[in-house]
Design a protein around this motif. Structure first.
Motif, PDB file in Angstrom:
ATOM      1  N   THR A  50     -60.025 -38.167 -12.350  1.00  0.00           N
ATOM      2  CA  THR A  50     -61.124 -38.779 -13.106  1.00  0.00           C
ATOM      3  C   THR A  50     -61.241 -40.258 -12.733  1.00  0.00           C
ATOM      4  O   THR A  50     -62.330 -40.832 -12.763  1.00  0.00           O
TER       5      THR A  50
ATOM      6  N   GLY B  95     -64.729 -38.007 -18.257  1.00  0.00           N
ATOM      7  CA  GLY B  95     -63.882 -36.978 -18.864  1.00  0.00           C
ATOM      8  C   GLY B  95     -62.679 -37.637 -19.503  1.00  0.00           C
ATOM      9  O   GLY B  95     -62.074 -37.117 -20.429  1.00  0.00           O
ATOM     10  N   SER B  96     -62.310 -38.790 -18.997  1.00  0.00           N
ATOM     11  CA  SER B  96     -61.329 -39.717 -19.565  1.00  0.00           C
ATOM     12  C   SER B  96     -61.893 -41.128 -19.385  1.00  0.00           C
ATOM     13  O   SER B  96     -62.651 -41.387 -18.446  1.00  0.00           O
TER      14      SER B  96
ATOM     15  N   ASP C 125     -63.474 -31.451 -22.282  1.00  0.00           N
ATOM     16  CA  ASP C 125     -64.767 -32.139 -22.198  1.00  0.00           C
ATOM     17  C   ASP C 125     -65.917 -31.190 -21.883  1.00  0.00           C
ATOM     18  O   ASP C 125     -66.998 -31.619 -21.492  1.00  0.00           O
TER      19      ASP C 125
ATOM     20  N   ILE D 228     -68.123 -33.783 -15.304  1.00  0.00           N
ATOM     21  CA  ILE D 228     -69.229 -34.034 -16.229  1.00  0.00           C
ATOM     22  C   ILE D 228     -70.192 -35.070 -15.649  1.00  0.00           C
ATOM     23  O   ILE D 228     -69.817 -35.899 -14.825  1.00  0.00           O
TER      24      ILE D 228
ATOM     25  N   THR E  41     -57.156 -36.124 -22.679  1.00  0.00           N
ATOM     26  CA  THR E  41     -58.537 -35.914 -22.279  1.00  0.00           C
ATOM     27  C   THR E  41     -58.545 -35.217 -20.920  1.00  0.00           C
ATOM     28  O   THR E  41     -57.508 -34.779 -20.432  1.00  0.00           O
ATOM     29  N   MET E  42     -59.713 -35.115 -20.301  1.00  0.00           N
ATOM     30  CA  MET E  42     -59.823 -34.355 -19.055  1.00  0.00           C
ATOM     31  C   MET E  42     -58.996 -34.984 -17.939  1.00  0.00           C
ATOM     32  O   MET E  42     -58.910 -36.198 -17.806  1.00  0.00           O
TER      33      MET E  42
ATOM     34  N   ASP F 245     -66.764 -43.321 -18.644  1.00  0.00           N
ATOM     35  CA  ASP F 245     -65.982 -42.150 -19.030  1.00  0.00           C
ATOM     36  C   ASP F 245     -66.366 -40.983 -18.139  1.00  0.00           C
ATOM     37  O   ASP F 245     -67.517 -40.536 -18.149  1.00  0.00           O
TER      38      ASP F 245
END
Length: 262
Positions: free
Chosen positions: A201, A137-138, A103, A120, A74-75, A135
């Motif tokens: 993140t 991005g992760s 993402d 995000i 993930t991000m 969350d």
């Protein structure tokens, strides 16, 4: 036929990454063994993750991120800052960029060694006993603790990441304590399956969790110290809704070389 692959090593607050310019599409992104071997610290280059910089329409580039276990991840916030510095060093961009990641789209500004990366928006934060789940991005689990310097991050992080709730998909486990005007953070990362020197993140998630915990509202910038350096997280907060989110910190070229593929 063995071929040599050119790579670049970058780090962001001690979170280190292998960067590969894959605009010609030569790298086999499905080869988990190859990626895992490259990230291995004793038999390979050594890194917390590997990133491919690729061409994509309507953006300066696309970021494809792999965890050290070889799987597409993930991000990664620190990775995002490092790939922005990499794109600048390749001459793709100057001091601003818009790029695509897993993402969605991201923007970033570069100020010398500092990269300020747009993250995000976050609107869903849940609480599980004394922890915040969100969350950025992760997926992240954020718990406030005392005496973090001596806290058993690996043992507690491993236990939470592999418990009945999170064991299937995994979660990044963050432990945070207040420190002066900011916070000190340590993170157990899934995919690396160990504590890392920084998690972008995770720092973003920790700052949001602390803003909720301390009822901070409006336009906010919070300093978060990690094992490998200093990060700054800014956002606009209304209740549990976070917009205009940015992660700022260093992104530094370390070395470049060639490694033989398998």
């Amino acid at each position: 036929m063995h071929k040599k692959i050119k790579f670049f090593k970058y780090q962001g607050a001690g979170n280190d990454f292998i960067l590969i310019d894959n605009r010609n599409g030569f790298f086999d992104r499905k080869n988990e063994t190859l990626i895992r071997n490259f990230c291995e610290r004793r038999f390979g280059i050594g890194a917390d993750g590997l990133m491919l910089l690729q061409d994509t329409k309507n953006y300066d580039f696309e970021m494809i991120y792999f965890n050290a276990d070889g799987r597409e991840g993930t991000m990664c916030g620190n990775g995002g800052r490092c790939i922005v510095a990499f794109a600048r060093d390749l001459g793709l961009i100057q001091n601003k960029t818009a790029f695509l990641a897993v993402d969605g789209d991201h923007i970033a500004d570069i100020y010398g060694p500092q990269v300020n990366l747009g993250m995000i928006n976050v609107s869903q934060v849940t609480q599980e006993s004394d922890a915040y789940i969100l969350d950025t991005g992760s997926p992240h689990y954020v718990k406030i603790v005392e005496d973090l310097k001596n806290f058993p991050v690996y043992e507690e992080g491993y236990s939470t990441r592999n418990n009945n709730i999170y064991g299937t998909n995994g979660i990044n486990v963050n432990f945070v304590e207040k420190e002066g005007e900011g916070y000190f953070l340590r993170t157990f990362e899934r995919g690396v399956e160990n504590e890392t020197y920084a998690c972008g993140t995770g720092a973003t998630a920790a700052a949001m969790a602390m803003a909720i915990h301390e009822n901070i509202e409006g336009d906010v910038e919070l300093p978060v110290r990690v094992m490998g350096g200093q990060l700054y997280i800014s956002f606009h907060k209304e209740g549990n809704i976070f917009t205009n989110v940015f992660l700022k910190g260093p992104a530094t070229f370390v070395f470049e070389g060639e490694i033989q593929s398998i």
